[in-house]
Structures are given as C-alpha cells and as structure tokens.
Design a protein around this motif. Sequence first.
Motif, PDB file in Angstrom:
ATOM      1  N   ARG A  12       0.837  -1.215   0.000  1.00  0.00           N
ATOM      2  CA  ARG A  12       0.000   0.000   0.000  1.00  0.00           C
ATOM      3  C   ARG A  12       0.872   1.266   0.000  1.00  0.00           C
ATOM      4  NH1 ARG A  12      -5.421  -0.221  -1.482  1.00  0.00           N
ATOM      5  NH2 ARG A  12      -6.576  -1.709  -0.251  1.00  0.00           N
ATOM      6  N   SER A  13       0.640   2.164   0.996  1.00  0.00           N
ATOM      7  CA  SER A  13       1.370   3.432   0.992  1.00  0.00           C
ATOM      8  C   SER A  13       2.768   3.296   1.591  1.00  0.00           C
ATOM      9  CB  SER A  13       0.570   4.480   1.770  1.00  0.00           C
ATOM     10  OG  SER A  13       0.201   3.971   3.038  1.00  0.00           O
ATOM     11  N   PRO A  31      -4.961  11.056  11.444  1.00  0.00           N
ATOM     12  CA  PRO A  31      -5.980  11.560  10.527  1.00  0.00           C
ATOM     13  C   PRO A  31      -6.227  10.595   9.366  1.00  0.00           C
ATOM     14  CG  PRO A  31      -4.263  13.199  10.924  1.00  0.00           C
ATOM     15  CD  PRO A  31      -3.798  11.937  11.536  1.00  0.00           C
ATOM     16  N   ASN A  32      -7.314  10.794   8.681  1.00  0.00           N
ATOM     17  CA  ASN A  32      -7.680   9.909   7.573  1.00  0.00           C
ATOM     18  C   ASN A  32      -6.657   9.924   6.454  1.00  0.00           C
ATOM     19  OD1 ASN A  32     -10.032   8.821   8.579  1.00  0.00           O
ATOM     20  ND2 ASN A  32     -11.203  10.654   8.020  1.00  0.00           N
ATOM     21  N   GLY A  33      -6.506   8.776   5.846  1.00  0.00           N
ATOM     22  CA  GLY A  33      -5.632   8.679   4.686  1.00  0.00           C
ATOM     23  C   GLY A  33      -4.155   8.565   5.025  1.00  0.00           C
ATOM     24  N   GLN A  34      -3.838   8.317   6.317  1.00  0.00           N
ATOM     25  CA  GLN A  34      -2.423   8.298   6.720  1.00  0.00           C
ATOM     26  C   GLN A  34      -1.811   6.894   6.718  1.00  0.00           C
ATOM     27  OE1 GLN A  34      -0.762  11.384   7.368  1.00  0.00           O
ATOM     28  NE2 GLN A  34      -2.663  11.920   6.342  1.00  0.00           N
ATOM     29  N   GLY A  35      -2.626   5.889   6.548  1.00  0.00           N
ATOM     30  CA  GLY A  35      -2.058   4.540   6.477  1.00  0.00           C
ATOM     31  C   GLY A  35      -2.381   3.622   7.650  1.00  0.00           C
ATOM     32  N   LYS A  36      -3.411   3.947   8.421  1.00  0.00           N
ATOM     33  CA  LYS A  36      -3.782   3.098   9.564  1.00  0.00           C
ATOM     34  C   LYS A  36      -4.380   1.773   9.095  1.00  0.00           C
ATOM     35  CE  LYS A  36      -6.707   6.102  11.169  1.00  0.00           C
ATOM     36  NZ  LYS A  36      -6.642   7.143  10.102  1.00  0.00           N
ATOM     37  N   THR A  37      -5.373   1.881   8.229  1.00  0.00           N
ATOM     38  CA  THR A  37      -6.017   0.660   7.745  1.00  0.00           C
ATOM     39  C   THR A  37      -5.033  -0.200   6.964  1.00  0.00           C
ATOM     40  OG1 THR A  37      -8.170   1.739   7.683  1.00  0.00           O
ATOM     41  CG2 THR A  37      -7.935  -0.238   6.357  1.00  0.00           C
ATOM     42  N   ASN A  38      -4.133   0.452   6.231  1.00  0.00           N
ATOM     43  CA  ASN A  38      -3.135  -0.316   5.474  1.00  0.00           C
ATOM     44  C   ASN A  38      -2.373  -1.288   6.382  1.00  0.00           C
ATOM     45  OD1 ASN A  38      -3.941   1.222   3.319  1.00  0.00           O
ATOM     46  ND2 ASN A  38      -2.137   2.545   3.281  1.00  0.00           N
ATOM     47  N   ARG A  53     -10.857  -5.044   1.785  1.00  0.00           N
ATOM     48  CA  ARG A  53     -11.293  -3.859   1.032  1.00  0.00           C
ATOM     49  C   ARG A  53     -11.332  -4.065  -0.472  1.00  0.00           C
ATOM     50  NH1 ARG A  53      -8.252   1.349   3.465  1.00  0.00           N
ATOM     51  NH2 ARG A  53      -6.358   0.148   3.095  1.00  0.00           N
ATOM     52  N   PRO A  59      -3.987  -3.393  -5.972  1.00  0.00           N
ATOM     53  CA  PRO A  59      -3.956  -2.162  -5.178  1.00  0.00           C
ATOM     54  C   PRO A  59      -3.138  -2.275  -3.893  1.00  0.00           C
ATOM     55  CG  PRO A  59      -6.222  -2.829  -5.685  1.00  0.00           C
ATOM     56  CD  PRO A  59      -5.335  -3.966  -6.066  1.00  0.00           C
ATOM     57  N   LEU A  60      -2.757  -3.499  -3.527  1.00  0.00           N
ATOM     58  CA  LEU A  60      -2.008  -3.694  -2.281  1.00  0.00           C
ATOM     59  C   LEU A  60      -0.519  -3.433  -2.472  1.00  0.00           C
ATOM     60  CD1 LEU A  60      -3.726  -6.985  -1.035  1.00  0.00           C
ATOM     61  CD2 LEU A  60      -4.369  -4.624  -0.568  1.00  0.00           C
ATOM     62  N   VAL A  61      -0.092  -3.392  -3.730  1.00  0.00           N
ATOM     63  CA  VAL A  61       1.313  -3.141  -4.015  1.00  0.00           C
ATOM     64  C   VAL A  61       1.501  -1.639  -4.208  1.00  0.00           C
ATOM     65  CG1 VAL A  61       3.195  -3.581  -5.635  1.00  0.00           C
ATOM     66  CG2 VAL A  61       1.594  -5.411  -5.041  1.00  0.00           C
ATOM     67  N   ARG A  62       2.520  -1.091  -3.535  1.00  0.00           N
ATOM     68  CA  ARG A  62       2.735   0.349  -3.589  1.00  0.00           C
ATOM     69  C   ARG A  62       2.863   0.808  -5.029  1.00  0.00           C
ATOM     70  NH1 ARG A  62       6.996   4.247  -2.779  1.00  0.00           N
ATOM     71  NH2 ARG A  62       8.510   2.569  -3.048  1.00  0.00           N
ATOM     72  N   MET A  63       2.180   1.885  -5.327  1.00  0.00           N
ATOM     73  CA  MET A  63       2.181   2.416  -6.684  1.00  0.00           C
ATOM     74  C   MET A  63       3.617   2.587  -7.173  1.00  0.00           C
ATOM     75  SD  MET A  63       0.189   3.163  -9.049  1.00  0.00           S
ATOM     76  CE  MET A  63      -1.458   3.382  -8.379  1.00  0.00           C
TER      77      MET A  63
HETATM   78  N1  LIG Z   1      -1.024   0.804  -3.712  1.00  0.00           N
HETATM   79  C1  LIG Z   1      -0.859   1.989  -3.137  1.00  0.00           C
HETATM   80  N2  LIG Z   1       0.249   2.742  -3.402  1.00  0.00           N
HETATM   81  C2  LIG Z   1       0.424   3.930  -2.820  1.00  0.00           C
HETATM   82  N3  LIG Z   1      -0.427   4.479  -1.948  1.00  0.00           N
HETATM   83  C3  LIG Z   1      -1.537   3.805  -1.642  1.00  0.00           C
HETATM   84  C4  LIG Z   1      -1.808   2.523  -2.211  1.00  0.00           C
HETATM   85  N4  LIG Z   1      -2.981   2.084  -1.729  1.00  0.00           N
HETATM   86  C5  LIG Z   1      -3.437   3.043  -0.921  1.00  0.00           C
HETATM   87  N5  LIG Z   1      -2.575   4.072  -0.848  1.00  0.00           N
HETATM   88  C6  LIG Z   1      -2.728   5.302  -0.060  1.00  0.00           C
HETATM   89  O1  LIG Z   1      -2.941   4.959   1.302  1.00  0.00           O
HETATM   90  C7  LIG Z   1      -3.781   5.945   1.886  1.00  0.00           C
HETATM   91  C8  LIG Z   1      -4.927   5.302   2.615  1.00  0.00           C
HETATM   92  O2  LIG Z   1      -4.426   4.617   3.683  1.00  0.00           O
HETATM   93  P1  LIG Z   1      -5.400   4.006   4.758  1.00  0.00           P
HETATM   94  O3  LIG Z   1      -4.585   3.081   5.588  1.00  0.00           O
HETATM   95  O4  LIG Z   1      -6.620   3.477   4.144  1.00  0.00           O
HETATM   96  O5  LIG Z   1      -5.771   5.314   5.569  1.00  0.00           O
HETATM   97  P2  LIG Z   1      -6.416   5.475   7.001  1.00  0.00           P
HETATM   98  O6  LIG Z   1      -5.344   5.979   7.895  1.00  0.00           O
HETATM   99  O7  LIG Z   1      -7.498   6.476   6.815  1.00  0.00           O
HETATM  100  O8  LIG Z   1      -6.935   4.137   7.433  1.00  0.00           O
HETATM  101  C9  LIG Z   1      -4.335   6.789   0.783  1.00  0.00           C
HETATM  102  O9  LIG Z   1      -3.721   8.055   0.835  1.00  0.00           O
HETATM  103  C10 LIG Z   1      -3.952   6.069  -0.477  1.00  0.00           C
HETATM  104  O10 LIG Z   1      -3.680   6.940  -1.512  1.00  0.00           O
END
Ligand SMILES: Nc1ncnc2c1ncn2[C@@H]1O[C@H](COP(=O)(O)OP(=O)(O)O)[C@@H](O)[C@H]1O
Length: 374
Positions: A12-13, A31-38, A53, A59-63
Amino acid sequence: MHVTHLSLADFRSYARAEVPLEQGVTAFVGPNGQGKTNLVEAVGYLATLGSHRVSSDAPLVRMGAERAVVRASVQQGERRQLVELELNPGKANRARINRSSQVRPRDVLGIVRTVLFAPEDLALVKGDPGERRRFLDELVTARSPRMAGVRSDYDRVLKQRNTLLKSAALARRHGGRSMDLSTLDVWDQHLARAGAELLARRLDLITALQPLADKAYEQLAPGGGPVALEYRPSSPGVVGHSREELYEQLITALGEARRQEIERGVTLVGPHRDELLLKLGRLPAKGYASHGESWSYALALRLASYDLLRAEGNEPVLVLDDVFAELDARRRERLAELVAPGEQVLVTAAVDDDVPGVLAGVRYAVSDGAVERV
Ligand SMILES: Nc1ncnc2c1ncn2[C@@H]1O[C@H](COP(=O)(O)OP(=O)(O)O)[C@@H](O)[C@H]1O
Ligand SMILES: [Mg+2]
C-alpha cells in the motif's frame, strides 16, 4: 496467538514499515488517509490471503513498485514462527515460513488468525449473497486451514465446468451438432465432491455460530433479537448433513438442472449459488432491518466468530478498523468491553476520543507513512 512484529515492504502506501507489537490492545491513531487501515489490512492478508477492502492484489502493491512483502513474527503459546508473503500481481504469490524454502501461500493459513471488524462489514447484512458466502468460507478456513485447498478445487472445477457448459450452449444456439456431454458427468462428480465437503463445513459452522451470534446480538442490543442464521441452498433438495448425503443430493440436483444449465451455459447448483439468510426476529435483516440494527447484526457475527475460534482453542487477533466512530456511545462501550480481554486487539481510529477508555493500551501515531509509538 499474537503478532510480535509486523514488517512491510512496498505494501500500500508503505515503502517500508517495521512495527513491534505486544499482547493486549494497540491503537493506531491518526488523521484519515495516513495509512492506519493499510497496517491492519496487512495482518488480515496473512490470515486470509485477501483484503477486506479489495478483491485483487494489485492495489495492495505500492504504486510504482513491482511486488509487496508482508512479514510477521507470530507467537502461539511457546511457539514462535515467522511468516512471509510476497505479492506479485498477475503472477504467482510466494510464501515462506521461518525463512525456509518456499511453500504455497495457502500453507501459511492458520499461523495468523484474525477476526476483523470494519465499516465494510455492513455489507455482510445489506450486501449480495456473495458477501455472506465469503464470510462463511473465511471462517470455515480459519477453523480448518486445509479447507483452503477444497475451496480452490471447487473454484477450479466450477470454472472448467462453466466453460464446458458455455460451449455446449453456444453449439446449441448455432444449431450445430450437439456436443458430447459425457465428460460433464465427470465434472459433476468433481464438483459434487468438493461442493459436499464445503457444504458440510458451512452447515456445521452455522450450527456452531447460531447461538453465539444470538448471544452477541443480545449483548450489543438487549431485547432486540433474536437472530437466526438459516442456510438456503440453491437447490431445495440439498439438505443433508453428512458429506456422503450431500454428495448424492448434489449429484441428483445437478442431474435435474442439467437441461437448464446447458440452455444457459452456467452452473446453477452448488455452494457458489447458496445464500445465508440472516433473520432478525421474524424478518430477514436484509431489506428490513434499520441501519443501526444492521450494524449490530454485523458486529454480532464478528463477535460470534471470535467466540467460536477462541472456544476451539484458536484465539485470533482482533482487529477493529475504524468501527467505534460508526457506533453510538452505548454500543461503543459494549463492544469495547467484549473485546478488551482479547489476547491481542488492534484498533484504528482517527482521533484518540474514538478509542473507548477500556481499550487503553499501547498507542501509535500514524502520520504520512510514519508509525511512531507515543
Ligand atoms: N497501492 C498503493 N500505493 C500507494 N499508496 C496507496 C496505495 N494504496 C493506498 N494508498 C494510499 O494509502 C492511503 C490510505 O491509507 P489508509 O490506511 O486506508 O488510511 P487510514 O489511515 O485512513 O486508514 C491513501 O492516501 C492512499 O492513496
Ligand atoms: Mg482507515
């Protein structure tokens, strides 16, 4: 069991993440979008070889990266194991246990077990039957990891049988010679064998889960039940309990459906078409239950899963991904009390206040890809 260390590479991120973990409660806050769920998604992946999800690995592999690696040290009583999965979208994934040579990914199932609560769980109650089948099959596999092999056999046979039916349907429509269907009998037997085994496990699971789900619903929403789980096979004749009975019934049902299957070019009978009906009181929850009731139902199913695995000696890691913010104060407190004694509980929340007081424990701040203990 519990995870003592989680390590990610290009998941992920995260380019890299090293997260030491302890028994008891750990909350990831940020905060949201920071990588907690990841982070917790990675733990869930080790337990199910899938994400709660998304349905594919890409989508699990970092872009920009080619592959992702998820690694965990796992403590089960006195025993410590290291599991590692490498995700290669479009190619075969690889797995290792204790750094030894490669094993099949499904061989790691059973080392990490999780019960994961997430906002997506609402779909268990409100979504398509496929959501409930996946719920059942993931739990079937958590109880008995070798069922992963049976599930993949079933999926493979189903695909091949559908291909055969599709070409039979095409041949018919275009008025060509009708196909030789004797091979279909063989596929029926393969499908019925794997199907009967899966069905027997699902039915056994539902029997075990039913009283636990009812109890959990009563704890979350006193007086709101009862809840009942009813299995609805795609063919009404498939009602047996033993594998042998179910096998015979599936063979009969496939025979009866054959003409229609050849017309439509698809397998109409079997566990891939079955439904788990969730009842609340006398009504189906889907289509009738309120938003709050549906939430309580989904939570009750997860709590029941936890109770069942624990009672069978497979204490899983509890993961609560962003669920407290969705609940009113009463259900929040009840849920927190019910999960607090777990061997390991991983919680994610956007703000500290969303983590109930009884879940005091280790805190990590997650911000912009950095995971830091506070
Ligand atoms: N494959 C990926 N490569 C790079 N970034 C990713 C990838 N998948 C998700 N992300 C990024 O991870 C972030 C979401 O992380 P997430 O753990 O869901 O957030 P939260 O902290 O809200 O739980 C988003 O900013 C998204 O762009
Ligand atoms: Mg999240």
